[in-house]
Design an enzyme around this catalytic site. Structure first.
Site, PDB file in Angstrom:
ATOM      1  CB  SER A   1      10.920 -23.679 -38.469  1.00 18.36           C
ATOM      2  OG  SER A   1      10.827 -25.032 -38.899  1.00 18.36           O
ATOM      3  CG  ASP A   2       5.994 -22.198 -42.956  1.00 20.21           C
ATOM      4  OD1 ASP A   2       5.545 -23.347 -43.087  1.00 20.21           O
ATOM      5  OD2 ASP A   2       5.447 -21.196 -43.457  1.00 20.21           O
ATOM      6  CB  CYS A   3       7.170 -27.317 -43.534  1.00 24.00           C
ATOM      7  SG  CYS A   3       6.066 -27.785 -42.198  1.00 24.00           S
TER       8      CYS A   3
ATOM      9  CB  ALA B   1      11.479 -21.916 -42.367  1.00 21.01           C
TER      10      ALA B   1
END
Length: 725
Positions: A264-266, A268
């Site tokens: 995941s993007d941080c 997200a």
């Protein structure tokens, strides 16, 4: 007695052998899947959940060290100490050089391994010291307002695919059993602003636009065995990207067969309940992300998987499946192997910031600079009586860096590069003249008068990372890194106007930045315009080489520069209609693929192997490119295709191939290409790719075909028509 002693010794030997027997997960002779299964069987549920977070703690009883998955290497190892700083990704896009992208990435991964080896030897295992790098960014730079467009290779899916694949291969290495480092394709998918709304925004994209524009580069990287894919913050068509069943399961896993891990993007996953409102809390968010295929959480949501199991939202078997994929990456990186078994563990610290890597950084910077205008003043002699260097970015380190950067002890600013190349006996004066983005408080002006008494003025304007970039980086941006004003800061334009007033000596303007901007007035006021992007540690030397003629510019624009934002749809509109060179009907300021040289290239003699082919048949062709100028030059020869009889809307032009060719003055070369059946495919309204019978036009030239390209000096492309039966 002797028999008893022998029995005792045999027993002790057997016990010793069992004591020295390696657990399966540490046995390098075993297949990775068995080693992963062995390790999983010894972890508790709580430990499994912790190992699925980006800051994975140590499991000391099993000899598993702590590991932080978050590392950056967009254009050099970032945030980890001294490293070679290459041009920002958009500058690498401007090189149109696949081999260069591979060599840059190989140098970056060599430095990454060397830095990791040194850090582990000292017991340092913090963030930005690992081997899993969250790059490259293969999003499509669809709108110049997006501040993070600088991280991409531009607006074209083919160019992005080619350079992205080369970068992944350079990062991950060639050993069949080990990864040098793990690359990551991000941000999946349909992600390009607005930056301020990214934690809640829903990007609406048709299946045609997704298959034609937004997804091809990700597919290409998956086919190149990229180890990881990062899901984006935003939602796409109603579902958060990190919980998007269509993107993560239907397409990525089942259709494309992706075997690596999804990160995941941080933050997200926290957006599931804080922004997108698809979960009530961290427990529900963790369960949803796991079921949709996210292996690694950059953030602190996945420890809630323990409670999700207790509530029956997920099973431990599902956690095991996701963690097994994640652990396989660490095994492929050799993190559980004994010393002497990994081919990359011996890369020495001497490769970091080496002379060879600095030379490569300069080559990349030289090939990235795009000359947008030259009325004949360049190349400039380096022995004129007096030079004047002015502008807010002339002595700026920030103007070299962009975002997601490393640092280097010898960052060569444009001022320093120019100073190093003037002849003894010549003078060079420097003043910043104006601030970056606001009017001078002190009205006293010593600059414009100094310019008028100089033989040439080099003014360095444009943007830096404080004005464009990511939401937390661009500290001078009122729009969280986006640029909703397409113009240069007004004080910079006013400064250039004052320099030009009554000034007949040459003014050369160098522009820094990572995105299209309105340069119409800069173009009119300047005798020559160079776009340097964020050129990295050797940027100053590269710009000086071009200005003084030691090298000829050869960069090409990987993104269209519209005349104004009025030519574009609304920023929040993700339809590709009216965007990029492929769909934009309006005449741009600077077209895609455009860039001038000190040489003068002419295209002629297009020859096709056949004027009619079958749908499954490839077509070979060649064209002649001639250097009619007085300087040696390197040209990026570009091939574009237009489907003139498609049953659905198709791009106006599509880049299908490119090649760099170096020619001496007066020399010619025949450049051959093969148009494959895949290149002739169109995407219908249902997202299906197919080849239809009909007429195609093929162009070979130095920029996207069009009157604007020719008017700016790119020349007329060679062209021909063929029919598919």
């Amino acid at each position: 007695m002797a028999r008893s002693l022998a029995c005792v010794l045999a027993l002790l030997f057997a016990i010793g052998c069992r004591a020295q027997e390696l657990p399966v997960y540490k046995d390098v002779s075993k297949p990775v899947d068995l080693r992963v299964k062995s390790l999983l069987s010894q972890l508790t549920l709580e430990e499994k959940a912790q190992q699925m977070t980006s800051s994975s703690p140590a499991v000391e009883r099993l000899g598993i060290p702590a590991y932080d998955w978050w590392n950056e290497a967009l254009h050099g190892v970032g945030r980890a100490g001294a490293a070679t700083v290459f041009p920002q990704a958009i500058g690498l896009g401007a090189t149109f050089d696949e081999d260069l992208a591979f060599r840059v990435a190989s140098a970056v991964s060599d430095e990454a391994r060397a830095m990791y080896n040194a850090a582990v030897a000292r017991g340092h295992r913090q963030k930005y010291a690992g081997l899993t790098f969250w790059t490259p960014n293969v999003n499509i730079f669809r709108d110049p307002r997006w501040g993070r467009g600088q991280e991409t290779y531009g607006e074209d899916p083919y160019l992005t695919s080619v350079l992205g694949v080369a970068f992944v291969k350079g990062l991950q290495g060639t050993d069949p059993n080990h990864l040098k480092v793990a690359a990551c394709a991000k941000h999946y998918a349909v992600h390009s602003g607005p930056e301020r709304l990214r934690h809640e925004f829903n990007a609406q994209a048709s299946v045609k636009d997704m298959r034609e524009t937004y997804l091809p580069a990700f597919k290409a990287l998956v086919e190149a065995d990229v180890e990881a894919v990062m899901c984006a913050y935003n939602a796409t068509n109603g579902e958060p990207c990190c919980g998007n069943d269509f993107l993560l399961n239907d397409v990525l896993r089942r259709e494309w067969g992706f075997k690596g891990h999804v990160v995941s993007d941080c933050g997200a996953l926290a957006d599931f309940y804080k922004g997108h409102a698809v979960a009530a809390n961290a427990v529900e968010a963790a369960a949803l992300a796991l079921k949709r295929g996210v292996n690694l959480n950059c953030g602190d949501v996945y420890p809630s998987l323990v409670e999700a199991v207790k509530q029956g939202l997920v099973t431990e078997e599902e956690i095991d499946g996701a963690l097994a994929t994640l652990l396989a990456t660490r095994f492929k990186l050799g993190m559980f192997d004994p010393a002497g078994t990994n081919p990359y563990e011996s890369i020495p610290a001497t490769v970091v910031n080496s002379k060879a890597h600095r030379a490569l950084a300069k080559e990349a910077a030289l090939k990235s600079v795009v000359m947008l205008k030259n009325n004949g003043v360049l190349p400039l002699q380096n022995n004129l009586p007096r030079y004047f260097v002015v502008g807010p970015n002339a002595a700026s380190i920030d103007a070299l860096l962009g975002n997601y950067y490393g640092v280097n002890p010898n960052m060569v600013t444009i001022l320093e590069g120019l100073t190093a190349q003037i002849s003894p006996g010549s003078q060079l004066h420097y003043k910043p003249g104006t601030l970056l983005d606001r009017e001078n408080v002190n009205p006293v002006d010593w600059t414009t008068g100094g310019a008028k008494t100089s033989d040439a003025t080099i003014v360095v304007l444009g943007l830096t990372g404080v004005l464009e970039g990511e939401e937390g980086e661009s500290i001078a941006s009122p729009h969280y890194g986006d640029r909703l004003d397409y113009n240069l800061p007004e004080n910079q334009l006013d400064f250039l106007r004052k320099l030009r007033e009554g000034h007949t000596k040459p003014i050369i303007t160098v522009i820094t930045g990572g995105s299209p901007m309105n340069l119409s007035e800069v173009h009119e006021l300047s005798d020559a315009v160079l776009l340097a992007w964020y050129p990295g540690e050797e940027g100053g030397n590269a710009v000086a080489d071009i200005i003084f003629g030691a090298a000829s510019p050869s960069g090409k624009l990987p993104v269209t520069f519209p005349k104004s934002l009025d030519q574009l749809p609304a920023y929040e509109d993700y339809s590709m209609a009216g965007r990029t060179y492929r769909y934009m009907q309006a005449e741009p300021m600077y077209p895609f693929g455009f860039g001038l040289s000190y040489a003068s290239f002419r295209y002629s003699d297009m020859k096709l192997a056949s004027a009619k082919i079958r749908k499954n048949q490839a077509l070979t062709l060649e064209a002649t490119v001639t250097n009619d100028g007085e300087h040696e030059g390197e040209e990026v020869v570009q091939l574009y295709l237009t489907d003139e009889q498609a049953s659905a809307a198709v791009p106006l032009y599509s880049l299908k191939a490119f090649r760099r060719v170096k020619l001496e003055p007066g020399a010619s070369a025949k450049v051959a290409f093969t148009v494959t059946p895949e290149m002739m495919e169109m995407v219908d309204e249902h997202g299906q790719r197919k080849i239809e019978p009909g007429r195609f036009k093929v162009f070979v030239g130095g920029a996207v075909p069009g009157k604007r390209s020719e008017a700016l000096g790119a020349g007329r492309p060679a062209e021909a028509t063929f029919t598919v039966k």
